[in-house]
Write a protein that holds these residues in place. Sequence first.
Motif, PDB file in Angstrom:
ATOM      1  N   ALA A   1      63.600 -46.119 153.011  1.00  0.00           N
ATOM      2  CA  ALA A   1      63.003 -44.991 152.290  1.00  0.00           C
ATOM      3  C   ALA A   1      62.722 -43.835 153.241  1.00  0.00           C
ATOM      4  O   ALA A   1      62.484 -42.706 152.807  1.00  0.00           O
ATOM      5  N   MET A   2      62.742 -44.111 154.533  1.00  0.00           N
ATOM      6  CA  MET A   2      62.487 -43.077 155.546  1.00  0.00           C
ATOM      7  C   MET A   2      63.673 -42.116 155.681  1.00  0.00           C
ATOM      8  O   MET A   2      63.540 -41.041 156.223  1.00  0.00           O
ATOM      9  N   VAL A   3      64.831 -42.531 155.191  1.00  0.00           N
ATOM     10  CA  VAL A   3      66.043 -41.720 155.315  1.00  0.00           C
ATOM     11  C   VAL A   3      66.338 -41.087 153.964  1.00  0.00           C
ATOM     12  O   VAL A   3      66.737 -41.764 153.030  1.00  0.00           O
ATOM     13  N   ARG A   4      66.138 -39.792 153.876  1.00  0.00           N
ATOM     14  CA  ARG A   4      66.367 -39.101 152.595  1.00  0.00           C
ATOM     15  C   ARG A   4      67.561 -38.150 152.639  1.00  0.00           C
ATOM     16  O   ARG A   4      68.021 -37.708 151.614  1.00  0.00           O
ATOM     17  N   HIS A   5      68.037 -37.836 153.816  1.00  0.00           N
ATOM     18  CA  HIS A   5      69.110 -36.847 153.943  1.00  0.00           C
ATOM     19  C   HIS A   5      70.511 -37.471 154.008  1.00  0.00           C
ATOM     20  O   HIS A   5      71.488 -36.751 154.116  1.00  0.00           O
ATOM     21  N   ALA A   6      70.608 -38.796 153.928  1.00  0.00           N
ATOM     22  CA  ALA A   6      71.919 -39.451 153.996  1.00  0.00           C
ATOM     23  C   ALA A   6      72.112 -40.328 152.758  1.00  0.00           C
ATOM     24  O   ALA A   6      71.197 -41.029 152.348  1.00  0.00           O
ATOM     25  N   GLU A   7      73.304 -40.270 152.189  1.00  0.00           N
ATOM     26  CA  GLU A   7      73.602 -41.136 151.053  1.00  0.00           C
ATOM     27  C   GLU A   7      73.760 -42.565 151.541  1.00  0.00           C
ATOM     28  O   GLU A   7      74.424 -42.812 152.542  1.00  0.00           O
ATOM     29  N   GLN A   8      73.107 -43.477 150.810  1.00  0.00           N
ATOM     30  CA  GLN A   8      73.195 -44.892 151.139  1.00  0.00           C
ATOM     31  C   GLN A   8      73.322 -45.688 149.850  1.00  0.00           C
ATOM     32  O   GLN A   8      72.827 -45.259 148.813  1.00  0.00           O
ATOM     33  N   PRO A   9      73.982 -46.849 149.898  1.00  0.00           N
ATOM     34  CA  PRO A   9      74.093 -47.656 148.683  1.00  0.00           C
ATOM     35  C   PRO A   9      72.728 -48.211 148.269  1.00  0.00           C
ATOM     36  O   PRO A   9      71.833 -48.366 149.102  1.00  0.00           O
ATOM     37  N   VAL A  10      72.585 -48.507 146.996  1.00  0.00           N
ATOM     38  CA  VAL A  10      71.335 -49.072 146.476  1.00  0.00           C
ATOM     39  C   VAL A  10      71.051 -50.420 147.130  1.00  0.00           C
ATOM     40  O   VAL A  10      69.917 -50.744 147.451  1.00  0.00           O
ATOM     41  N   ARG A  11      72.089 -51.220 147.313  1.00  0.00           N
ATOM     42  CA  ARG A  11      72.023 -52.508 148.007  1.00  0.00           C
ATOM     43  C   ARG A  11      73.238 -52.618 148.901  1.00  0.00           C
ATOM     44  O   ARG A  11      74.347 -52.310 148.490  1.00  0.00           O
ATOM     45  N   LYS A  12      73.011 -53.114 150.098  1.00  0.00           N
ATOM     46  CA  LYS A  12      74.109 -53.244 151.055  1.00  0.00           C
ATOM     47  C   LYS A  12      74.223 -54.695 151.509  1.00  0.00           C
ATOM     48  O   LYS A  12      73.227 -55.296 151.923  1.00  0.00           O
ATOM     49  N   LEU A  13      75.427 -55.267 151.418  1.00  0.00           N
ATOM     50  CA  LEU A  13      75.662 -56.599 151.954  1.00  0.00           C
ATOM     51  C   LEU A  13      75.517 -56.522 153.468  1.00  0.00           C
ATOM     52  O   LEU A  13      76.227 -55.766 154.132  1.00  0.00           O
ATOM     53  N   ALA A  14      74.573 -57.281 154.014  1.00  0.00           N
ATOM     54  CA  ALA A  14      74.265 -57.168 155.440  1.00  0.00           C
ATOM     55  C   ALA A  14      74.612 -58.419 156.234  1.00  0.00           C
ATOM     56  O   ALA A  14      74.673 -58.374 157.458  1.00  0.00           O
ATOM     57  N   GLY A  15      74.818 -59.538 155.556  1.00  0.00           N
ATOM     58  CA  GLY A  15      75.156 -60.770 156.265  1.00  0.00           C
ATOM     59  C   GLY A  15      75.477 -61.879 155.283  1.00  0.00           C
ATOM     60  O   GLY A  15      75.104 -61.816 154.112  1.00  0.00           O
ATOM     61  N   HIS A  16      76.178 -62.892 155.772  1.00  0.00           N
ATOM     62  CA  HIS A  16      76.507 -64.046 154.948  1.00  0.00           C
ATOM     63  C   HIS A  16      76.801 -65.236 155.862  1.00  0.00           C
ATOM     64  O   HIS A  16      76.987 -65.076 157.068  1.00  0.00           O
ATOM     65  N   TYR A  17      76.833 -66.435 155.259  1.00  0.00           N
ATOM     66  CA  TYR A  17      77.088 -67.647 156.039  1.00  0.00           C
ATOM     67  C   TYR A  17      77.644 -68.715 155.106  1.00  0.00           C
ATOM     68  O   TYR A  17      77.062 -68.984 154.050  1.00  0.00           O
ATOM     69  N   LYS A  18      78.750 -69.327 155.481  1.00  0.00           N
ATOM     70  CA  LYS A  18      79.348 -70.383 154.661  1.00  0.00           C
ATOM     71  C   LYS A  18      78.699 -71.714 155.017  1.00  0.00           C
ATOM     72  O   LYS A  18      78.619 -72.078 156.196  1.00  0.00           O
ATOM     73  N   VAL A  19      78.216 -72.431 154.007  1.00  0.00           N
ATOM     74  CA  VAL A  19      77.561 -73.718 154.235  1.00  0.00           C
ATOM     75  C   VAL A  19      78.177 -74.767 153.314  1.00  0.00           C
ATOM     76  O   VAL A  19      78.464 -74.488 152.153  1.00  0.00           O
ATOM     77  N   ARG A  20      78.418 -75.954 153.866  1.00  0.00           N
ATOM     78  CA  ARG A  20      78.959 -77.076 153.090  1.00  0.00           C
ATOM     79  C   ARG A  20      77.884 -78.156 153.046  1.00  0.00           C
ATOM     80  O   ARG A  20      77.324 -78.515 154.076  1.00  0.00           O
ATOM     81  N   LEU A  21      77.603 -78.653 151.832  1.00  0.00           N
ATOM     82  CA  LEU A  21      76.569 -79.664 151.651  1.00  0.00           C
ATOM     83  C   LEU A  21      77.101 -80.831 150.822  1.00  0.00           C
ATOM     84  O   LEU A  21      77.849 -80.633 149.863  1.00  0.00           O
TER      85      LEU A  21
END
Length: 102
Positions: free
Chosen positions: A27-47
Amino acid sequence: MTFSFKGTNTGDRSGQEVPQVYLRPSAMVRHAEQPVRKLAGHYKVRLGPDESRRVTITVPRRQLQYWDSVTDGWGTGTGVRDVWVGSSYRDLPLRRRATVRR
């Protein structure tokens, strides 16, 4: 930034899942367009059947940044950020807030 949670296979067969971490822009950045949600990480897990495991996903610092056209460089979106974790952007049952500092 690192997020940990418990994953459980409630089925009767082995399976795999790819939990994903999404971030709301700063919310501190108002002058740059940013997506509403951004995929930032993932991990494949087998159970296995009825198996539980602690899953840890580390979000690279670059995923906390945005392109600042004013300074013509990368800036870090600091402050409180909403975080969601789930199997896809449509299924995000885990929600928290995290504070990003420089």
